[in-house]
Structures are given as C-alpha cells and as structure tokens.
Design a protein around this motif. Structure first.
Motif, PDB file in Angstrom:
ATOM      1  N   PRO A  56      -1.181   4.346   9.622  1.00  0.00           N
ATOM      2  CA  PRO A  56      -0.196   4.143   8.544  1.00  0.00           C
ATOM      3  C   PRO A  56       0.828   2.872   9.005  1.00  0.00           C
TER       4      PRO A  56
ATOM      5  N   ARG B 235      -5.721   4.692  -1.998  1.00  0.00           N
ATOM      6  CA  ARG B 235      -5.087   5.319  -0.872  1.00  0.00           C
ATOM      7  C   ARG B 235      -4.495   4.528   0.141  1.00  0.00           C
TER       8      ARG B 235
ATOM      9  N   GLU C  82      -1.040   3.312  -0.912  1.00  0.00           N
ATOM     10  CA  GLU C  82      -0.145   4.332  -0.764  1.00  0.00           C
ATOM     11  C   GLU C  82       0.649   4.219   0.376  1.00  0.00           C
ATOM     12  N   CYS C  83      -0.279   4.145   1.526  1.00  0.00           N
ATOM     13  CA  CYS C  83       0.235   4.010   2.994  1.00  0.00           C
ATOM     14  C   CYS C  83       1.286   5.251   3.369  1.00  0.00           C
ATOM     15  N   GLY C  84       0.541   6.193   3.159  1.00  0.00           N
ATOM     16  CA  GLY C  84       1.211   7.586   3.629  1.00  0.00           C
ATOM     17  C   GLY C  84       1.529   7.774   5.127  1.00  0.00           C
TER      18      GLY C  84
END
Length: 207
Positions: A119, A89, A92-94
């Motif tokens: 983020p 997760r 992914e650096c959403g």
C-alpha cells in the motif's frame, strides 16, 4: 528522440505526487516494453513496482479448450476483465497488499499472487500490448492509467528481436519466423491503431 533521462523524470514526477499513480507502457510485440519498464523501475527503486499485463495470459489448457492456442498473445487470449479489476484495486490503494500474477516465459504459464503491491508504494508501472485498445473490456484500461507511453521502435529491429526471443525459448529459426509473421505481426497491427491514445509516443529505442 525521447531518452531514458526524460522517461525517468516523468516517472519520478508521478511517484512524487503524493497519491498512488499508475503508469502504462504500451506497444507492439517486441517494442521493448519490458526493457523500458525494468530500466525505469531500477531508477525509482522502492518508489515503484512493476505489474506486467502478461500475467493475465489464459492458461495453455484453457487456450486449447477455446481453440485459441495457435494464436496465443492475441487480445482474446488474456483475462482482460481480470486485468482491469486488478488495476481498479491498485488505484483504490487500500490498507492491504494486493497481489498480481506473473507470467513465466520459460514455462509459458502464469503464477498467481507472485507480485506484491504494497500500500505504501506510490507508483505502479504496468506494461503490455493492449493497454490502449479502444475495444471492451480492454478499453477500460486507459481511464485507469494516470499516464500512458507508447513505444514505437524501428519495425525491422522489433521483428528481429521477436524472432530472436522465440528462438531463445526453444523454437527453431523457421518456427520462430513463422510465428512472428503469422501471429505477432497480426497483433502488432491491432496495437498500432491504439497509438493515438498515448500521452507520449517514444519513437525509436530510448537512449
């Protein structure tokens, strides 16, 4: 000998890459992983956040249920799959914040959602014994790290640090020594075999 100047320089380069990066710091119990991670974190300021592997200790009640309480700290006393999932997760650096658990030594338990990873933070530093183990599910961690350091201090110094740590958290000197030589040093032997998977081996305490 690798010193803090070089370690901080390498961490800054990761943070300046323009993409989310994960730096892993591995080593045996008492190697100084937390100390090095905190020092690098202070130097980088808001460009980094620290997410220790220790947040994934299984709860004491679960260790008792599983019959593993007397060797807490061994590879199978952590939620390794959960740690791997968190690192994925993070990579992914959403657009949303990710929250990691934090281990509190004063109570020997973890608090969920205690460490926010925003983020916009370019570098996540994670430290722990088993980051470089070549056994599932731990083996998935290495591919999620952009750079991995292995700390290798003098073993006598490391063991004395461990004994002092256990005493500071309430064990008697005899109890601390028994735990270190029975449990921590068994885990240290497992960790030592993963040294070759690191990008950088830091021999001795960095200055």
């Amino acid at each position: 000998m690798v010193g803090y100047v070089e370690l901080v320089k390498r961490a800054r380069q990761l943070a300046a890459s323009g993409q989310r990066k994960i730096l892993g710091i591995a080593g045996a119990p008492g190697a100084g992983k937390g100390t090095v991670a905190e020092r690098v974190l202070r130097e980088l300021g808001g460009s980094a956040v620290l997410v220790p592997m220790d947040g994934f200790h299984l709860a004491n009640a679960q260790l008792r249920r599983l019959g593993r309480a007397d060797r807490k700290g061994a590879p199978d006393t952590f939620d390794a799959a959960g740690y791997v999932a968190l690192l994925r997760r993070i990579r992914e650096c959403g657009p949303d914040s990710v929250y990691a658990p934090e281990f509190r030594r004063e109570i020997e338990e973890s608090y969920a959602g205690a460490i926010p990873i925003e983020p916009g933070v370019p570098l996540v530093i994670t430290e722990g014994n088993y980051l470089l183990l070549d056994m599932p599910p731990w083996s998935a961690v290495r591919d999620l790290l952009d750079e991995a350091w292995f700390l290798a201090p003098d073993d006598d110094v490391r063991v004395q640090r461990l004994i002092a740590r256990h005493i500071s958290y309430g064990r008697t000197p005899d109890e601390a020594e028994e735990w270190v030589y029975r449990s921590d040093e068994r885990n240290a032997a497992v960790v030592a075999a993963s040294r070759e998977r690191a990008d950088l081996v830091v021999v001795g305490d960095p200055q």
